[in-house]
Design an enzyme around this catalytic site. Sequence first.
Site, mmCIF file in Angstrom:
data_model
loop_
_atom_site.group_PDB
_atom_site.id
_atom_site.type_symbol
_atom_site.label_atom_id
_atom_site.label_comp_id
_atom_site.label_asym_id
_atom_site.label_seq_id
_atom_site.Cartn_x
_atom_site.Cartn_y
_atom_site.Cartn_z
ATOM 1 N N ASP A 42 0.858 -1.189 0.000
ATOM 2 C CA ASP A 42 0.000 0.000 0.000
ATOM 3 C C ASP A 42 0.890 1.234 0.000
ATOM 4 O OD1 ASP A 42 -1.709 2.225 0.967
ATOM 5 O OD2 ASP A 42 -3.206 0.645 1.179
ATOM 6 N N GLU A 44 2.178 5.111 -0.199
ATOM 7 C CA GLU A 44 1.776 6.496 0.055
ATOM 8 C C GLU A 44 2.525 7.353 -0.950
ATOM 9 O OE1 GLU A 44 -0.654 7.359 2.065
ATOM 10 O OE2 GLU A 44 -0.855 5.255 2.670
ATOM 11 N N HIS A 210 -3.537 5.778 6.634
ATOM 12 C CA HIS A 210 -2.684 6.437 5.636
ATOM 13 C C HIS A 210 -1.198 6.354 5.986
ATOM 14 C CE1 HIS A 210 -6.297 7.740 3.702
ATOM 15 N NE2 HIS A 210 -6.674 8.430 4.761
ATOM 16 N N ASP A 215 -1.594 0.414 6.774
ATOM 17 C CA ASP A 215 -2.647 0.081 5.808
ATOM 18 C C ASP A 215 -2.432 -1.322 5.242
ATOM 19 O OD1 ASP A 215 -3.876 2.512 6.154
ATOM 20 O OD2 ASP A 215 -3.163 3.396 4.304
#
Length: 242
Positions: A42, A44, A210, A215
């Site tokens: 995941d 960012e 986040h 996550d």
Amino acid sequence: MDKPEITTLALARSLNCIETIFAENKALRREKQFFDYLMVLDFEATCWNKTDYDKGQSEIIEFPCVLYDVVNDKVISEFQQYVMPTERQKLSTFCTELTGIQQTQVDNGVPLKTCLVLFHRWLNQQILKYNISLKFPTSFCKTCVFATWSDWDLGNCLKNECRRKGIIRHDMFNRWIDVRSLYVEHYNVKPKGLLGALNEVGLTFEGTQHCGLHDARNTAKLIGKMVNDGVGLRITKDISNK
């Protein structure tokens, strides 16, 4: 002599009122899955508020991945690396507030190309340790594939950034499981993000939203619940020929 007490269960049996329903064992459901392990990631990335006038292309600033053992329902290894953006080096206030990632963390990070080298090094260690193969079918190794919450991470973010920066992207990133897609298909509901999906199946988010690593951990946690509920893990997206 007192008559023996007739239990409710015995009475029901004598009246033929019991229906036997087969319930598949959860462990058996896991054993039947095609994939033994999942690489759950995941990203960012740099982002801006809708009102920001000076926006740019998304660049990965956190590259996390957890190795999830499907059969034993647990995360067994983790990778996390902060990445230095090179197109827009300064993070927006919106990005910092949303992700919690600070400017000093990306300043001390590594360029994406270096990050991919580090990730491959970590991945090779896991391949050797757990006898994993990301190429299948195979009769000698455990099967593994990437899993993400939506197609954005691998179908958009990494692909486009590598293309812009002239970075060779390994073929293993070309196919993955979109967990959100399987979730919608199985539960027949469109969740409000990962947090909403967790809440809808009775789970709680652990950590900070986040944060890419958190996550990824929670996505793995959700996958575990989905497998218990009878979801069959399968590749939902393949961009090998694109």
